[in-house]
Write a protein that holds these residues in place. Structure first.
Motif, short mmCIF file in Angstrom:
data_model
loop_
_atom_site.label_atom_id
_atom_site.label_comp_id
_atom_site.label_asym_id
_atom_site.label_seq_id
_atom_site.Cartn_x
_atom_site.Cartn_y
_atom_site.Cartn_z
N PHE A 107 37.56 67.81 -7.32
CA PHE A 107 37.14 66.72 -8.20
C PHE A 107 38.33 66.29 -9.07
CE2 PHE A 107 35.55 65.35 -12.41
CZ PHE A 107 34.77 64.26 -12.02
N GLU A 161 26.52 65.51 -16.07
CA GLU A 161 26.34 66.02 -14.70
C GLU A 161 27.59 66.74 -14.23
OE1 GLU A 161 25.33 64.41 -10.18
OE2 GLU A 161 25.23 63.04 -11.90
N GLU A 162 28.78 66.18 -14.54
CA GLU A 162 30.03 66.81 -14.14
C GLU A 162 30.25 68.13 -14.87
OE1 GLU A 162 32.14 62.49 -13.21
OE2 GLU A 162 32.45 63.51 -15.13
N LYS A 163 29.87 68.18 -16.14
CA LYS A 163 29.97 69.44 -16.88
C LYS A 163 29.07 70.50 -16.27
CE LYS A 163 30.84 67.06 -21.26
NZ LYS A 163 30.29 66.73 -22.59
N GLU A 164 27.87 70.11 -15.90
CA GLU A 164 26.94 71.05 -15.30
C GLU A 164 27.47 71.61 -13.99
OE1 GLU A 164 23.56 73.33 -14.69
OE2 GLU A 164 24.15 72.23 -16.49
N THR A 165 28.20 70.76 -13.26
CA THR A 165 28.72 71.16 -11.96
C THR A 165 29.98 72.02 -12.06
OG1 THR A 165 27.84 69.14 -10.95
CG2 THR A 165 29.54 70.33 -9.72
N TYR A 166 30.91 71.63 -12.96
CA TYR A 166 32.25 72.23 -12.93
C TYR A 166 32.58 73.15 -14.10
CZ TYR A 166 32.87 68.67 -9.36
OH TYR A 166 32.71 67.90 -8.24
N LYS A 168 32.07 76.02 -15.24
CA LYS A 168 31.52 77.34 -14.94
C LYS A 168 32.62 78.20 -14.33
CE LYS A 168 28.33 75.60 -12.37
NZ LYS A 168 27.21 75.37 -11.42
N TYR A 171 36.16 77.67 -11.49
CA TYR A 171 36.86 76.39 -11.43
C TYR A 171 38.08 76.41 -12.34
CZ TYR A 171 33.13 74.18 -8.76
OH TYR A 171 32.24 73.85 -7.77
#
Length: 260
Positions: A107, A161-166, A168, A171
């Motif tokens: 991303f 949404e991007e925070k929720e995905t990445y 963690k 990454y």
């Protein structure tokens, strides 16, 4: 081309900065305030002469992002002018694809673009939200992101949404600057890059960059005779730099890189 002997502008290592943090303000004009008469910073620079700046034209493959903090790419942009907002948007989209490929990233998101001319631009009003804004050369050897401001920038520009995905474990986040010449062969005031392996933690100083809607933080560099400065002679638009401004990965990899 031979190496250059030139000058680098450093932040002075002043006792002042032990008690007062360096800062620079860009305030909104208002009645009774004249930015040409009232000082907006406490930055005191010094010119160090006799600095060797090594031409990496024949050795650029030896400089890679994780080691030296910068590298030279071979890439021909499809964007030839920056006359409209659409040109800027298309260039940012193209840059995302270049970075995704070069860094093998899952991303990429571009959040800012700055265009510069090698002239002194004097203005009392500057709209930093204008995508077609041209600025003059930046002052002082610096890095635009600090260990403190990096997470703030990431949080500001990622969607929920991007925070929720990445955001963690597993990454790695990097804030990368790409820099491309807009002239065919850059000979007048080429960008100088300091090899990250020659910079010590005590050499850089955090400074506040204050704009109307927020306070950012950058690093300025103080002089150290061990610094190794580099440039690419006759840099063409097809030879953009990548250089690291922030990296969450621990270890011996370059985590920030200074330019002047």
């Amino acid at each position: 081309m031979p190496d250059l002997i030139s000058s680098i502008e450093y932040l002075q290592d002043l006792p002042l900065y032990k008690t007062e943090k360096p800062y620079w303000c860009m305030l909104t004009p208002r009645d009774g305030f004249d930015p040409d008469q009232e000082r907006l910073d406490n930055l005191e620079f010094e010119i160090r002469d006799g600095i060797t700046i090594t031409d990496i034209r024949d050795s650029k493959e030896n400089f890679i992002l994780d080691k030296s903090g910068f590298q030279v790419l071979s890439h021909e942009s499809e964007i030839s002018s920056f006359d409209t907002k659409e040109d800027v948007d298309n260039y940012k989209a193209e840059t995302m694809q270049v970075l995704k490929r070069e860094l093998d990233a899952v991303f990429v998101k571009t959040y800012e673009l700055r265009m510069r001319k090698n002239i002194q631009i004097d203005r009392s009003v500057m709209n930093i939200a204008d995508p077609l804004l041209y600025e003059g050369p930046a002052r002082g050897a610096h890095n635009d992101v600090t260990y403190n401001s990096g997470p703030v920038i990431i949080n500001r520009y990622l969607s929920d949404e991007e925070k929720e995905t990445y955001l963690k474990p597993g990454y790695r986040f990097r804030i990368i600057n790409t820099w491309r010449s807009l002239v065919a062969n850059l000979e007048d005031r080429p960008l100088a890059l300091c090899d990250a392996r020659t910079v010590a933690p005590d050499d850089f100083v955090a400074a506040d960059r204050i704009i109307p809607d927020r306070v950012g933080e950058v690093y300025y560099l103080t002089y150290n005779g061990d610094h190794r400065w580099c440039y690419l002679s006759k840099q063409s638009p097809n030879e953009p730099y990548l250089f690291i401004m922030y990296d969450t990965a621990p270890g011996n990899n370059a985590r920030c890189k200074f330019n002047a």
